[in-house]
Design an enzyme around this catalytic site. Sequence first.
Site, PDB file in Angstrom:
ATOM      1  CG  HIS A 267      -4.802  -0.189   5.852  1.00 19.98           C
ATOM      2  ND1 HIS A 267      -4.335  -0.334   7.145  1.00 19.98           N
ATOM      3  CD2 HIS A 267      -5.209  -1.428   5.453  1.00 19.98           C
ATOM      4  CE1 HIS A 267      -4.443  -1.613   7.501  1.00 19.98           C
ATOM      5  NE2 HIS A 267      -4.970  -2.297   6.491  1.00 19.98           N
ATOM      6  CD  GLU A 268      -7.168  -2.233   2.253  1.00 20.11           C
ATOM      7  OE1 GLU A 268      -6.401  -3.153   1.884  1.00 20.11           O
ATOM      8  OE2 GLU A 268      -7.878  -2.315   3.269  1.00 20.11           O
ATOM      9  CB  VAL A 290       8.563  -4.017   9.220  1.00 18.99           C
ATOM     10  CG1 VAL A 290       9.298  -2.676   9.249  1.00 18.99           C
ATOM     11  CG2 VAL A 290       7.840  -4.180   7.884  1.00 18.99           C
TER      12      VAL A 290
END
Length: 355
Positions: A267-268, A290
């Site tokens: 995630h990071e 997006v």
Amino acid sequence: MKKVILSAALLGLFLVSCENDSPNIDDTVEDFQEVQIDMSDFSLYVDQDDIAGKSANSIEKCVSMKNLEYRLSKNKGLAKKMYDIEYNTRKAIALKNQGKGKPGGGNGGGGSTPTIFEGSITIPVVVNIIEQFSGQVTQNQINSQIRVLNEDFQNNNSNTVGVPSEFAGLVADVDVAFVLAGVNRVVNSKASWGTNDAMKIPSQGGIAPTDPSSNLNLWVCEIGGGILGYAQFPGGSEATDGVVIGTNFFGETNAGGIYGKGRTGTHEVGHWLNLRHIWGDGRCNRDDFVADTPSSDAPNYNCPSYPTVNCRTADMTMNYMDYVQDDCMYMFTAGQNDRMRALFVAGGPKESFVN
């Protein structure tokens, strides 16, 4: 937290900057004229104070946006730099979608206006460990974190078979390989390092990044406050560039419970590669920039059933950029892939990783 409001003067500065930074090449000017880039939705802050980002058990999965706000307050030029990166990212994606430019190759294209970088990408990883006692973070944790990153960014997460048919055609192999380039360790009994990057400053007991122009730096430490991790978005200072992960949530570890399978790292690193939270850190009218991810108005936690409907569409809860538990996140989309790869084109903020 307040939403960014661009004054007419500041917006004018951005537009003049984009014009001045453009290469003086006729076909590039033509591309600018033919491709319209809409920046009206661009924002650098979360939309609502009541979006706390905490689960029922007070775990705060990610404070990347809060760290960004802190960095914006310290660096008055950061907003403009991130605006320019976003503008060029959208331009690259628009040119790809319109079939312009010459994508591919190590130079991110070879045309005067590069589109999305094509080809495999290898990212060396330096792990900076600040542990309360020697050996607190094991080599198995380190190895498992590298393995999980490779699984997730190469579409080898075994749970991806569970992607609903609605989203199955969107699953992307980002084709990024992560290799361990080094491990730095210091012992420091500090109970909580917080989210203002003290762990990256040697004078405060931390570890300085190792050549961030060619390495992804990961810091592992006790962040405190139930926080799993945070990342610096593209455009920030090299002195603080990288990802911070809490000790119990780094790699595979039983201490992390449902967040102990290494996906905080995934995630990071997604944030580090310019992805936003999938719900856009706001209500239904806020986006993650997006095109192929559905709108939502808040994070999801635990392991939601499908469909979980918000903003009149099914949430893509299994996306790595939501807040679900580790076993229940298992996809990036083609649009997210394009957004990440736009960073590696010639002149992009991460060009040095491929050239």
